[in-house]
Design an enzyme around this catalytic site. Sequence first.
Site, PDB file in Angstrom:
ATOM      1  N   GLU A 151      33.186  20.463  39.977  1.00 38.02           N
ATOM      2  CA  GLU A 151      34.473  19.846  41.042  1.00 38.02           C
ATOM      3  C   GLU A 151      34.545  18.717  41.476  1.00 38.02           C
ATOM      4  OE1 GLU A 151      33.906  23.020  43.788  1.00 38.02           O
ATOM      5  OE2 GLU A 151      33.940  24.679  42.643  1.00 38.02           O
ATOM      6  N   GLU A 256      34.437  31.202  36.024  1.00 41.79           N
ATOM      7  CA  GLU A 256      34.422  32.087  37.205  1.00 41.79           C
ATOM      8  C   GLU A 256      35.349  32.835  37.581  1.00 41.79           C
ATOM      9  OE1 GLU A 256      33.578  29.315  40.411  1.00 41.79           O
ATOM     10  OE2 GLU A 256      32.254  28.365  39.488  1.00 41.79           O
TER      11      GLU A 256
HETATM   12  O1  9MR Z   1      30.688  32.727  45.793  1.00 41.96           O
HETATM   13  C1  9MR Z   1      30.353  31.338  46.296  1.00 41.96           C
HETATM   14  C2  9MR Z   1      29.640  31.633  47.893  1.00 41.96           C
HETATM   15  O2  9MR Z   1      29.209  33.486  47.760  1.00 41.96           O
HETATM   16  C3  9MR Z   1      29.694  30.320  48.658  1.00 41.96           C
HETATM   17  O3  9MR Z   1      29.512  30.884  49.489  1.00 41.96           O
HETATM   18  C4  9MR Z   1      30.673  30.018  48.248  1.00 41.96           C
HETATM   19  C5  9MR Z   1      29.873  28.210  49.043  1.00 41.96           C
HETATM   20  O4  9MR Z   1      30.646  26.822  48.713  1.00 41.96           O
HETATM   21  O5  9MR Z   1      30.003  29.377  47.116  1.00 41.96           O
HETATM   22  C6  9MR Z   1      31.193  30.212  46.302  1.00 41.96           C
HETATM   23  O6  9MR Z   1      31.150  30.163  44.706  1.00 41.96           O
HETATM   24  C7  9MR Z   1      31.610  28.755  44.461  1.00 41.96           C
HETATM   25  C8  9MR Z   1      31.391  28.425  43.627  1.00 41.96           C
HETATM   26  O7  9MR Z   1      29.551  28.202  43.385  1.00 41.96           O
HETATM   27  C9  9MR Z   1      32.107  26.749  42.521  1.00 41.96           C
HETATM   28  N1  9MR Z   1      33.319  27.165  43.138  1.00 41.96           N
HETATM   29  C10 9MR Z   1      34.219  28.163  43.258  1.00 41.96           C
HETATM   30  C11 9MR Z   1      33.231  29.072  44.438  1.00 41.96           C
HETATM   31  C12 9MR Z   1      34.073  30.327  45.411  1.00 41.96           C
HETATM   32  O8  9MR Z   1      33.929  29.151  46.152  1.00 41.96           O
END
Ligand code: 9MR
Length: 365
Positions: A151, A256
């Site tokens: 990102e 994802e």
């Molecule tokens: O699914 C993840 C969630 O449990 C966390 O709280 C969050 C924190 O930012 O991150 C989520 O996963 C993310 C991923 O690592 C990167 N892309 C976006 C995803 C959804 O937020």
Amino acid sequence: MKKLVGFIVFTGGLISCVTAQQSSTLKGKYKPYFKIGTSVNSAQIEGGDTKGRLLITKQCNTITPENVLKWQLVQPEATKYDFKLPDQYVALGEKDSMFVVGHTLVWHSQLASYVESITDPNQMEKAMQEHIKTVMGRYKGRIKGWDVVNEALNEDGTLRESVFYKVMGPDYIKKAFRFAHETDPACELYYNDYNIELKEKRQGALKIIKDLKAEGIRIDGVGIQGHWNLQWPSIEEIEQSIIDYASAGVKVMITELDITVLPNPWDLKGADVNQNFEGSPFMNPYPNALPDSVDVLLAKRYEDIFKVFLKHQDKVDRVTFWGLQDGDSWLNGWPIKGRTNYPLLFDRNYRPKKAYQTLLNLSKK
Ligand code: 9MR
């Protein structure tokens, strides 16, 4: 899809050819085309979620850690690492010969606070190198592909002013990929982001890929996260992005994937809608069950999306869902807390939804 398979069965002395369903699992069904995966959470890694563990093993041939390998958790302080869950995660994948993914090395979010307070470029570079060498190095040869940078882009395709960018400048991306390649020369290296199927942001991701390649720095794949909804993005945008990234010489991964079925407050005009709609039935329309009509729409959307993946199966290397069953999904808590969302292929009782059956029966045409 029916497919004549090349084996013969002996039944009471009679020999007959068997016409079989191509597969009864997603990983089997899509094996000729691309890998199928899911993110895994702590309960699945530690074993508390036994049903989840079994379903992952049955349906997937690749896994990604939802959180346990993020900087804040694996290296909360400069001299403190916590490898307990990451070790279990890697062992879980290896036990069933899955392709184990690492997520993620350099990301502005879920970052350890000691990194956020670094202001000297050399110190930041050292911290990054140390983190990559230690975390990636520990799983050298075992984690087969890493999201090296996550990102890094704004929606207009320019580089996000993350702490890494501010302190080290735009070259932080090249440095991260170099450190990763030095640490595990055989490992696949990826750039991962959301909305990079959209035209403007896609140009930014293509530039990252081209700049790395121009300097001979290894990059194997791009991860289109795929946090989508029932209408957006268009199939055309998805298709064009697959074509563009493949033309840039990288493998395309959907990393994802989930499809929200709930209303999105950001589509509404006006300020502070988020707060106003918190807990409102309008924003949380299906608190008890997913209506059949929406389940059908979700299945159709997954079908359309997978048709384009299948069409470009020579370019798509992997499709990973962000969560196994609806109850696991981060979308129950974002962008509004406490909603009941249904974005995945399995329901809260681990039962396959219509979308699952549709994907299992989809024919490659
Ligand atoms: O699914 C993840 C969630 O449990 C966390 O709280 C969050 C924190 O930012 O991150 C989520 O996963 C993310 C991923 O690592 C990167 N892309 C976006 C995803 C959804 O937020």
